[in-house]
Motif scaffolding. Structure first.
Motif, PDB file in Angstrom:
ATOM      1  N   UNK A 113       0.930  -1.040  -0.048  1.00 14.07           N
ATOM      2  CA  UNK A 113       0.021  -0.063  -0.079  1.00 14.07           C
ATOM      3  C   UNK A 113       0.701   1.227  -0.064  1.00 14.07           C
ATOM      4  N   UNK A 114       2.049   0.858   0.745  1.00 12.20           N
ATOM      5  CA  UNK A 114       2.992   2.391   0.878  1.00 12.20           C
ATOM      6  C   UNK A 114       3.441   2.446  -0.601  1.00 12.20           C
ATOM      7  N   UNK A 115       4.043   1.423  -1.275  1.00 18.67           N
ATOM      8  CA  UNK A 115       4.655   1.615  -2.452  1.00 18.67           C
ATOM      9  C   UNK A 115       3.529   2.325  -3.545  1.00 18.67           C
ATOM     10  N   UNK A 116       2.368   1.914  -3.453  1.00 11.08           N
ATOM     11  CA  UNK A 116       1.132   2.474  -4.266  1.00 11.08           C
ATOM     12  C   UNK A 116       1.066   4.164  -3.977  1.00 11.08           C
ATOM     13  N   UNK A 117       1.111   4.424  -2.758  1.00 13.93           N
ATOM     14  CA  UNK A 117       1.127   6.052  -2.339  1.00 13.93           C
ATOM     15  C   UNK A 117       2.331   6.521  -2.940  1.00 13.93           C
ATOM     16  N   UNK A 118       3.346   5.998  -2.846  1.00 13.42           N
ATOM     17  CA  UNK A 118       4.606   6.518  -3.221  1.00 13.42           C
ATOM     18  C   UNK A 118       4.916   6.709  -4.665  1.00 13.42           C
ATOM     19  N   UNK A 119       4.354   5.987  -5.574  1.00  8.76           N
ATOM     20  CA  UNK A 119       4.472   5.869  -7.066  1.00  8.76           C
ATOM     21  C   UNK A 119       3.403   7.009  -7.461  1.00  8.76           C
ATOM     22  N   UNK A 120       2.419   7.228  -6.715  1.00 10.80           N
ATOM     23  CA  UNK A 120       1.156   8.484  -6.941  1.00 10.80           C
ATOM     24  C   UNK A 120       1.894   9.994  -6.863  1.00 10.80           C
ATOM     25  N   UNK A 128      11.375   6.139  -9.306  1.00 15.47           N
ATOM     26  CA  UNK A 128      10.340   6.022 -10.740  1.00 15.47           C
ATOM     27  C   UNK A 128       9.669   7.143 -10.998  1.00 15.47           C
ATOM     28  N   UNK A 129       8.612   7.559  -9.690  1.00 18.07           N
ATOM     29  CA  UNK A 129       8.015   8.800 -10.101  1.00 18.07           C
ATOM     30  C   UNK A 129       8.728   9.990 -10.175  1.00 18.07           C
TER      31      UNK A 129
END
Length: 633
Positions: free
Chosen positions: A259-266, A596-597
């Motif tokens: 879930x943290x990874x999802x927040x980070x790439x957004x 990446x973001x």
């Protein structure tokens, strides 16, 4: 918080986060175990978290809801999940993106800032034989001023000397100096590109052209980009979508790190970076092309225009007495009789004489000095040119030709009931040519109409207070869709509102009576080269040069800028969406996701900076005065 303080804070937060990241790695390597790396990374992240939280609360208080909240959630979640390294990397990427946005915005605003930085600050006033340097604000109407080579003209005025070379590139975008002659209008903010000359002030500093430009630039720099409001609307969808994907990733895997990874790439979203940079770049590019916009909202409105309504006098036409037709006698050429008329009219100062001389010079004709000149007020002029007695003026003065030859009669009948003046030229009592003077179409009108159609304008309308015959004479060769003649200022507003009800409408006008119509349009463009008129105050965009070409260029730039902004946003969101899916599936770790973001953000900002260059549509122009096709400067 001022812009400079905000820039300093962003840089300080970036440096603190970078220093914290390095310190966290270097302390264990040096053998020190007093401070765990996680504690150092947490300390480096917290200032940005606090600053961002304050900013979000402040925005929420004034009714704004943005995507910065995702950045706050990702850093806070990383700290709570003991992922301090991911938190500090996100902090670096977010602060770095903000600094990069500041740099890109500053580069885009450079052209606009250059206009304000070179405001005239002093003038040299002549009083008899005495020359004194005074502040530009102290110049009064009627003052005689001396302008030396390379100096900026402090106020609007008229040229007192025979000629001058004026560089207007910083104001109008024209790259080549213009040759001005006695009594020509001069505008503040332009530069003396030749020898010292004298001018007489016709306006005080705060009412001069350049002061109006500076006021518009200040409005441009403080206006909010319309895309920012659109970004807020996207945020209402993006934030819950991100939270849902993050929640599904956590529930599906049982691993909160996903879930943290999802927040980070957004985080951070390209919406808040690329779109404003693109719009400011477009406004800057338009200013260099001679079209000054009152904020990026004007640019977005222009990009959506589908109908253009043109005023006639001073907009599609020159707004004065210009030579619109030459009819030579059989056996004579246009150049021959125009050279003779121009040579004779050098001895006169009336409006038609000036127009005749200017037309001859535009064709690079060599004029002779007239002798034994006699001017008959209201009738014409007579004199000897190259040993030949010439008479130019009314039919009676030119010899009372009765009846007219067939070639001349056709021309006279063609302009029956139209507000034109016909000058008869005779040599030794024999009619050798006719010259028709009137308010003719601008040399670049046809090319401008064609360029507008190429750029998605579906309907082009003329709106004028003149009678239909005059309007049709100008509109016919331009291929306009409709002509409204005999329109009062109130009727002009009605027509513009009718067109606006059908499609986004652009109104182009010149003069005080156009101001209500300009204000009624979706976006109004004022031909402002002649000074700060009421029409310029009512318009969203002001053309800084006495040409129609920047109108078409502004439309081209606006459409290209808007396309670049959408392209940057959609590409950034699309790439972020794909990254979110991979992060939810466990293929991207939080630290890698932050890197990446940042790559996505850099790519979309670089793409947005393309709005600073290109985007004009300069096509060949048929020059009626020179009778040939030329490329615009």
């Amino acid at each position: 918080m001022g812009a400079s303080n905000e820039t300093f804070l962003r840089r300080a937060l970036l440096l603190l986060a970078v220093a914290g990241l390095l310190a966290g790695f270097l302390l264990p390597a040096s053998g020190s175990d007093r401070l765990p790396p996680e504690l150092v990374w947490t300390a480096a992240t917290l200032p940005l978290v606090v600053t961002l939280a304050v900013s979000i609360v402040r925005d929420f208080w004034i009714g704004r809801f943005g995507v910065d909240l995702i950045a706050l959630l990702s850093m806070s979640a990383a700290l709570l999940l003991d992922q301090a390294l991911a938190a500090v990397v996100v902090a670096i990427m977010y602060a770095g993106g903000s600094v990069l946005e500041n740099y890109a915005r500053g580069r885009a605003e450079r052209s606009l800032k250059a206009l304000t930085d070179r405001s005239p600050r002093f003038a040299r006033r002549l009083e008899g034989e005495r020359l004194e340097e005074i502040p530009a604000e102290a110049v009064l109407v009627g003052d005689e001023l001396l302008v030396r080579a390379g100096e900026v003209l402090p106020v609007d005025g008229v040229l007192l000397d025979e000629s001058a070379s004026i560089d207007a590139s910083a104001v109008t975008g024209e790259p080549l100096p213009e040759r001005c002659r006695r009594n020509d209008e001069l505008f503040s903010g332009t530069v003396n590109a030749g020898e010292t000359f004298r001018m007489r002030a016709t306006a005080i500093s705060r009412e001069s052209t350049y002061a109006g430009i500076v006021r518009m630039v200040e409005a441009t720099q403080t206006a909010q980009a319309p895309f920012m409001r659109m970004a807020d609307r996207f945020a209402l969808l993006l934030l819950p979508a991100t939270l849902i994907v993050a929640a599904l990733a956590w529930l599906g895997s049982g691993d909160p790190i996903r879930a943290l990874a999802v927040l980070v790439v957004a985080t951070p979203c390209p919406l808040i970076l690329a779109a404003p940079v693109a719009f400011i770049g477009g406004v800057s590019r338009a200013a260099r092309a001679g079209a000054l916009m009152k904020g990026s909202s004007a640019l977005e409105a222009l990009a959506q225009a589908r109908t253009v309504v043109f005023d006639k006098t001073g907009t599609l036409t020159q707004g004065g007495a210009g030579l619109i037709e030459i009819e030579p006698a059989p056996g004579r050429s246009e150049e021959d009789i125009l050279r003779l008329l121009g040579s004779l009219e050098q001895a006169s100062s009336n409006v038609l004489a000036v127009a005749a001389v200017e037309a001859a010079r535009c064709r690079d004709l060599v004029l002779s000095r007239p002798k034994d000149v006699k001017e008959y007020r209201g009738a014409g002029i007579q004199g000897i040119v190259d040993g030949v007695l010439l008479t130019a003026g009314s039919r009676t003065l030119a010899g009372g030709i009765q009846p007219l030859p067939l070639w001349a009669e056709r021309t006279v009948k063609r302009y029956d009931d139209q507000p034109v003046l016909t000058v008869y030229l005779s040599a030794e009592g024999m009619l050798i040519g006719l010259f028709v003077f009137g308010d003719g179409a601008r040399a670049d009108a046809l090319a401008t109409v064609a360029a507008l159609r190429r750029n998605g304008i579906d309907r082009i309308v003329m709106l004028t207070g003149d009678d239909r015959n005059v309007a049709e004479r100008v509109a016919g060769p331009l291929g306009l869709d409709q002509v409204h003649a005999g329109a009062s200022p109130a009727r002009k507003v009605e027509v513009v509102r009718e067109e606006r009800s059908k499609a986004p409408t652009l109104m182009v006008g010149d003069g005080i009576n156009d101001a209500p119509a300009l204000a009624a349009a979706t976006v109004g463009i004022a031909m402002g080269a002649r000074g700060a008129t009421a029409s310029s105050q009512a318009a969203d965009i002001v053309i800084l040069t006495d040409s129609l070409r920047p109108v078409a260029e502004a439309v081209t730039i606006a459409r290209r800028t808007r396309a670049i902004a959408y392209q940057s946003v959609l590409a950034g969101l699309g790439l972020s969406g794909v990254a979110m899916i991979f992060a939810a599936l466990g293929y991207i770790e939080p630290v890698a996701g932050a890197l990446l973001q940042e790559g996505i953000d850099v790519a979309v900002i670089v793409n947005a900076l393309r709005a600073l260059r290109g985007g004009t549509d300069r096509q060949p122009i048929f020059d009626e005065n020179q009778g040939r096709i030329r490329l615009p400067a």
